[in-house]
Design a protein around this motif. Sequence first.
Motif, short mmCIF file in Angstrom:
data_model
loop_
_atom_site.label_atom_id
_atom_site.label_comp_id
_atom_site.label_asym_id
_atom_site.label_seq_id
_atom_site.Cartn_x
_atom_site.Cartn_y
_atom_site.Cartn_z
N GLN A 25 32.01 -2.60 -31.46
CA GLN A 25 33.04 -1.62 -31.13
C GLN A 25 33.34 -1.70 -29.63
O GLN A 25 32.45 -1.55 -28.80
CB GLN A 25 32.56 -0.21 -31.50
N GLY A 26 34.60 -1.94 -29.31
CA GLY A 26 34.98 -2.13 -27.92
C GLY A 26 35.40 -0.83 -27.25
O GLY A 26 35.96 0.06 -27.89
N SER A 27 35.14 -0.74 -25.96
CA SER A 27 35.53 0.42 -25.16
C SER A 27 36.64 0.01 -24.20
O SER A 27 36.47 -0.93 -23.42
CB SER A 27 34.33 0.94 -24.36
N ILE A 28 37.75 0.72 -24.26
CA ILE A 28 38.88 0.41 -23.38
C ILE A 28 38.49 0.59 -21.92
O ILE A 28 38.78 -0.26 -21.07
CB ILE A 28 40.09 1.30 -23.74
N GLU A 29 37.80 1.68 -21.62
CA GLU A 29 37.41 1.95 -20.23
C GLU A 29 36.44 0.90 -19.71
O GLU A 29 36.55 0.43 -18.58
CB GLU A 29 36.80 3.35 -20.12
N ALA A 30 35.46 0.54 -20.55
CA ALA A 30 34.51 -0.49 -20.14
C ALA A 30 35.21 -1.83 -19.96
O ALA A 30 34.92 -2.58 -19.02
CB ALA A 30 33.39 -0.61 -21.18
N GLY A 31 36.16 -2.12 -20.84
CA GLY A 31 36.91 -3.36 -20.74
C GLY A 31 37.73 -3.44 -19.46
O GLY A 31 37.81 -4.50 -18.82
N LYS A 32 38.31 -2.32 -19.08
CA LYS A 32 39.09 -2.27 -17.84
C LYS A 32 38.21 -2.60 -16.64
O LYS A 32 38.60 -3.36 -15.74
CB LYS A 32 39.72 -0.90 -17.68
N ALA A 83 43.12 -6.88 -31.02
CA ALA A 83 41.77 -6.92 -30.45
C ALA A 83 40.86 -7.90 -31.17
O ALA A 83 40.11 -8.65 -30.53
CB ALA A 83 41.15 -5.52 -30.47
N THR A 84 40.92 -7.92 -32.50
CA THR A 84 40.04 -8.84 -33.24
C THR A 84 40.38 -10.30 -32.95
O THR A 84 39.49 -11.15 -32.92
CB THR A 84 40.12 -8.58 -34.76
N PRO A 111 29.45 -16.42 -19.70
CA PRO A 111 28.51 -15.33 -19.39
C PRO A 111 28.75 -14.04 -20.16
O PRO A 111 27.98 -13.08 -20.01
CB PRO A 111 28.73 -15.11 -17.88
N LEU A 112 29.79 -14.00 -20.98
CA LEU A 112 30.14 -12.75 -21.67
C LEU A 112 29.24 -12.51 -22.88
O LEU A 112 28.98 -13.40 -23.68
CB LEU A 112 31.60 -12.80 -22.15
N SER A 113 28.78 -11.28 -23.01
CA SER A 113 28.04 -10.87 -24.21
C SER A 113 29.04 -10.47 -25.29
O SER A 113 30.24 -10.33 -25.02
CB SER A 113 27.14 -9.67 -23.89
N ASP A 114 28.56 -10.27 -26.51
CA ASP A 114 29.44 -9.82 -27.58
C ASP A 114 30.09 -8.48 -27.22
O ASP A 114 31.26 -8.25 -27.52
CB ASP A 114 28.66 -9.67 -28.89
N GLN A 115 29.33 -7.61 -26.57
CA GLN A 115 29.88 -6.31 -26.18
C GLN A 115 30.94 -6.46 -25.10
O GLN A 115 31.97 -5.77 -25.13
CB GLN A 115 28.77 -5.39 -25.69
N ASP A 116 30.71 -7.38 -24.15
CA ASP A 116 31.72 -7.65 -23.12
C ASP A 116 33.04 -8.08 -23.77
O ASP A 116 34.12 -7.62 -23.40
CB ASP A 116 31.26 -8.76 -22.18
N MET A 117 32.93 -8.97 -24.73
CA MET A 117 34.12 -9.48 -25.41
C MET A 117 34.85 -8.38 -26.17
O MET A 117 36.08 -8.29 -26.12
CB MET A 117 33.73 -10.61 -26.37
N ALA A 131 39.41 -4.78 -26.53
CA ALA A 131 39.94 -3.43 -26.72
C ALA A 131 40.86 -3.03 -25.58
O ALA A 131 41.92 -2.42 -25.80
CB ALA A 131 38.79 -2.44 -26.84
N TYR A 132 40.48 -3.39 -24.37
CA TYR A 132 41.28 -3.03 -23.20
C TYR A 132 42.64 -3.72 -23.22
O TYR A 132 43.68 -3.07 -23.08
CB TYR A 132 40.53 -3.38 -21.92
N TYR A 133 42.63 -5.03 -23.40
CA TYR A 133 43.90 -5.77 -23.35
C TYR A 133 44.80 -5.44 -24.55
O TYR A 133 46.02 -5.42 -24.42
CB TYR A 133 43.66 -7.27 -23.21
#
Length: 205
Positions: free
Chosen positions: A19-26, A55-56, A88-94, A99-101
């Motif tokens: 589950q992606g977070s828009i704020e974290a993605g920003k 997003a997917t 270097p990106l984790s699954d959560q980073d991705m 989600a952000y973009y």
Amino acid sequence: MKKLALILSILASGSVWAQGSIEAGKAKSETCVACHGADGNGIITTYPKIAGQHATYLEKQLKALKLGMESGGKQGRYDPVMSAMAMPLSDQDMADLAAYYASLPISENATPEEVVDAGRVLYSAGDLSRGLTACIACHGPRGNGTELSGFPKISGQHADYIKLQLEKFRDDSRNNDMNAMMRDIAKKLTDADIDILSKYVGGLH
């Protein structure tokens, strides 16, 4: 059949993705700005607009790009710039970046008048004599694709980027398409077809 139904149910629920977070993605998008711009609409036209993309789909491409680097280009999708960025990106980073973009609006684009007629025919009807499938079958009448099926939004995309990807599918240098669908289609496209389609889809708002 029951196994297939279960897999489809899991895919539909989105539970196979973090589950992606828009704020974290920003917060994590600072390194993306150099190529994709502060608004995700790209600075150089050979780089894609990622604003407003599903997003997917974004998440899938990041995973494929990372795998391309890890496997030396033997698996996934390899790009010398983006694969290195994805490493270097984790699954959560991705998931967060996707989600952000996906939450950002894509900038408007236009179809040059000289390709409208030919582009409409190729996009909407394909070419039966060549066994060329119509783009509309997967990407929809407005080029928006669908999140669940994994077909990307191509409306509003940079023509230079679309052209480059179609050429890569045609020569097999990009091969992470589902069931080789895009490669099969691209191999039937002439240079003129690719030029027309890449310009046409920009204005499919």
